[in-house]
Enzyme design. Structure first.
Site, PDB file in Angstrom:
ATOM      1  N   ASP A  80      75.438  72.775 -39.413  1.00 13.12           N
ATOM      2  CA  ASP A  80      75.005  72.948 -40.805  1.00 13.12           C
ATOM      3  C   ASP A  80      73.561  73.451 -40.833  1.00 13.12           C
ATOM      4  OD1 ASP A  80      75.033  72.944 -43.544  1.00 13.12           O
ATOM      5  OD2 ASP A  80      75.056  70.774 -43.790  1.00 13.12           O
ATOM      6  N   LYS A  81      73.182  73.937 -42.023  1.00 14.98           N
ATOM      7  CA  LYS A  81      71.807  74.398 -42.259  1.00 14.98           C
ATOM      8  C   LYS A  81      71.252  73.606 -43.434  1.00 14.98           C
ATOM      9  CE  LYS A  81      70.893  76.897 -45.452  1.00 14.98           C
ATOM     10  NZ  LYS A  81      70.151  77.386 -46.639  1.00 14.98           N
ATOM     11  N   HIS A  82      69.946  73.347 -43.427  1.00 13.92           N
ATOM     12  CA  HIS A  82      69.346  72.725 -44.612  1.00 13.92           C
ATOM     13  C   HIS A  82      68.050  73.448 -44.933  1.00 13.92           C
ATOM     14  CE1 HIS A  82      68.643  69.593 -47.568  1.00 13.92           C
ATOM     15  NE2 HIS A  82      67.380  69.636 -47.204  1.00 13.92           N
ATOM     16  N   SER A  83      67.874  73.750 -46.213  1.00 17.23           N
ATOM     17  CA  SER A  83      66.629  74.395 -46.639  1.00 17.23           C
ATOM     18  C   SER A  83      65.794  73.373 -47.405  1.00 17.23           C
ATOM     19  CB  SER A  83      66.977  75.582 -47.546  1.00 17.23           C
ATOM     20  OG  SER A  83      65.883  75.897 -48.371  1.00 17.23           O
ATOM     21  N   THR A 120      72.264  74.469 -54.262  1.00 19.54           N
ATOM     22  CA  THR A 120      73.546  75.121 -53.930  1.00 19.54           C
ATOM     23  C   THR A 120      74.698  74.557 -54.777  1.00 19.54           C
ATOM     24  OG1 THR A 120      72.750  75.510 -51.713  1.00 19.54           O
ATOM     25  CG2 THR A 120      75.130  75.524 -51.978  1.00 19.54           C
ATOM     26  N   ARG A 168      60.746  57.075 -55.181  1.00 20.40           N
ATOM     27  CA  ARG A 168      59.644  57.979 -54.773  1.00 20.40           C
ATOM     28  C   ARG A 168      59.368  59.019 -55.851  1.00 20.40           C
ATOM     29  NH1 ARG A 168      61.841  60.796 -49.990  1.00 20.40           N
ATOM     30  NH2 ARG A 168      59.920  61.984 -50.051  1.00 20.40           N
ATOM     31  N   SER A 183      64.436  61.259 -45.305  1.00 19.23           N
ATOM     32  CA  SER A 183      65.327  61.475 -46.449  1.00 19.23           C
ATOM     33  C   SER A 183      66.329  62.601 -46.164  1.00 19.23           C
ATOM     34  CB  SER A 183      64.473  61.796 -47.675  1.00 19.23           C
ATOM     35  OG  SER A 183      65.265  62.255 -48.730  1.00 19.23           O
ATOM     36  N   LYS A 187      70.747  62.081 -44.607  1.00 20.16           N
ATOM     37  CA  LYS A 187      71.953  62.654 -45.222  1.00 20.16           C
ATOM     38  C   LYS A 187      72.646  63.618 -44.259  1.00 20.16           C
ATOM     39  CE  LYS A 187      69.183  63.541 -48.609  1.00 20.16           C
ATOM     40  NZ  LYS A 187      68.339  63.746 -49.740  1.00 20.16           N
ATOM     41  N   LYS A 188      71.851  64.431 -43.572  1.00 23.41           N
ATOM     42  CA  LYS A 188      72.441  65.424 -42.668  1.00 23.41           C
ATOM     43  C   LYS A 188      73.092  64.736 -41.463  1.00 23.41           C
ATOM     44  CE  LYS A 188      71.997  68.998 -44.948  1.00 23.41           C
ATOM     45  NZ  LYS A 188      73.127  69.840 -45.330  1.00 23.41           N
TER      46      LYS A 188
HETATM   47  N1  URA Z   1      64.775  66.744 -50.262  1.00 21.93           N
HETATM   48  C1  URA Z   1      65.269  65.539 -49.895  1.00 21.93           C
HETATM   49  O1  URA Z   1      66.468  65.360 -49.735  1.00 21.93           O
HETATM   50  N2  URA Z   1      64.389  64.525 -49.706  1.00 21.93           N
HETATM   51  C2  URA Z   1      63.057  64.670 -49.872  1.00 21.93           C
HETATM   52  O2  URA Z   1      62.336  63.719 -49.664  1.00 21.93           O
HETATM   53  C3  URA Z   1      62.545  65.926 -50.264  1.00 21.93           C
HETATM   54  C4  URA Z   1      63.436  66.956 -50.434  1.00 21.93           C
END
Ligand code: URA
Length: 437
Positions: A80-83, A120, A168, A183, A187-188
């Protein structure tokens, strides 16, 4: 163990033990720790930081606060990719089907827009019928049979992050490098990935504006993810202007389909998409070098295989069966689609990219409250780029709005966001600033 003692320790610049971090996160999930204690600890971390071990332990504890997906029945690597978020960033829409044609699986769990940046998930919600919240069975079946599925965060994926993030957001502790790392990665990593590539955006449309901060975030994410068992690299990419031509949910979906068809492939968008895909093919050992990876990727893109794959994913998740051939029919259109012009002629020298993202929120294409319903049709088309010459015949962009008042407001905001000069700009922004392994 007492939560207040853990908070006190971090407040006093001491390091926390693995047991203390795990105890605190368990308390977050079980709600034995209160919102104010979460607020206090995250502020102490914001001010005093976490070392590498503490960051890895926090990430893993947050990952394990809910389900961790298992893909052991698949016969290839899961990637996977995360931006970190930008304006006009529609890379995921093309990346997932392109990679799925190259022997890897892409179960992409994506988010909604955050602040001035697009999400997305909102872009897929612009397709009538497409289910961004399928059952676990349908998600798994789509990944297995099609090779990719782009959906939203399921209920029990990293629930500790959900609670901490919301606190936060309202306590001024979002921009903390170790907290962002934990964070994003919780999730990833809960998505059960073998390999990940991070697109860390840098510039006036990103959360991290300077190269120094973006680099520090990218390095910490890469170190932490690898220590937690997911092979990860990162690219630092430019976000000092809109990526691609369009900004807005349905407009970006249209641009992604046009890209996969080969009709329009904006140069910077193409470079970022290909480079991120190539990183993953090399990390997943589906190519020996970045060059070999790019050759594979170009083949599946130019042959139309990636476009077909995109259609298969849309159909499998409930969208129209002829979406890619009749995209205009299925995507919503704004009532007003009209060019806007700069007040005086000149070269585009600088773009306040954050202001462009905020102008989309003004058109209701992004949120001001967490539960707001979006207008998927609104946004900007054919956005100018740094170095373009604008005159009375060359539009700065087309504004897609639902009424005259919001059109006029967006026009004023975009004119203020795009700075012109009499001569060509001397500062050239590279698209890919750095690769972090
Ligand atoms: N995106 C996230 O999922 N967590 C953060 O803390 C900042 C951006």
């Amino acid at each position: 163990m007492l939560p207040q003692e853990i908070i006190r320790k971090k407040r006093n610049h001491q390091t926390l033990s693995d047991e203390e971090i795990k105890f605190f996160i368990q308390g977050v999930s079980q709600e034995s720790i209160s919102d104010c204690q979460i607020g206090a600890l995250t502020m102490a971390i914001f001010l005093n930081g976490l070392n590498h071990r503490e960051t890895v332990t926090l990430t893993k504890a947050m990952r394990d606060s809910g389900d961790v997906l298992d893909w052991s029945d698949l016969d290839g690597p899961v990637v996977d990719k995360h931006s970190t978020g930008g304006v006009g960033d529609k890379v995921s829409l093309m990346l997932a089907p392109i990679l799925a044609c190259c022997g890897v699986y892409v179960p992409m769990i994506s988010g909604r827009g955050l602040g001035h940046t697009g999400g997305t998930l909102d872009k897929f919600d612009s397709i009538k019928g497409y289910n961004t919240a399928p059952s676990n069975e349908l998600f798994k079946k789509t990944v297995k049979e099609v090779g990719c599925a782009i959906i939203g965060q399921t209920g029990n994926l990293a629930p500790a992050d959900k609670r901490i993030y919301a606190i936060r957001d309202v306590c001024g502790t979002v921009e903390s490098i170790p907290l962002i790392t934990a964070s994003i990665l919780s999730k990833k990593l809960a998505a059960g990935l073998d390999c990940l590539v991070m697109d860390v955006k840098c510039g006036n449309g990103a959360f991290m504006e300077t190269k120094k901060d973006s680099e520090a975030l990218a390095e910490l994410i890469v170190q932490t993810a690898n220590a937690a068992g997911t092979k990860t690299t990162a690219l630092l990419t430019d976000m000092n202007q809109v990526l691609g031509h369009n900004v807005g949910n349905a407009l970006e979906m249209q641009e992604a389909v046009d890209y996969l068809k080969g009709i329009k492939q904006e140069k910077r968008l193409h470079e970022v998409t290909m480079s991120l895909c190539a990183e993953l093919l090399v990390t997943a050992k589906r190519a020996k070098t970045l060059k070999e990876a790019e050759e594979k990727l170009t083949k599946v893109l130019s042959s139309g295989q990636a476009l077909e794959k995109f259609q298969e994913m849309v159909s499998a998740l409930g969208g129209p069966k002829d979406f890619v051939s009749k995209t205009e029919k299925y995507l919503p259109q704004a009532k007003i689609i009209r060019p806007i012009y700069a007040k005086e002629a000149g070269y585009v020298n600088k773009i306040n990219t954050r202001a462009v993202g905020l102008a989309l929120i003004g058109l209701k294409g992004g949120r001001t409250t967490p539960t707001q319903k979006l207008d998927y049709a609104t946004g900007f088309k054919d956005f100018c780029q740094i170095g373009d010459y604008l005159d009375t015949k060359t539009p700065l962009a087309f504004v897609c709005a639902q009424d005259e008042a919001s059109f006029a407001q967006a026009q004023a905001e975009l004119r203020a966001a795009v700075k012109l000069s009499a001569t060509e700009p001397t500062v050239k922004h590279k698209t890919i600033l750095k690769r972090i392994k």
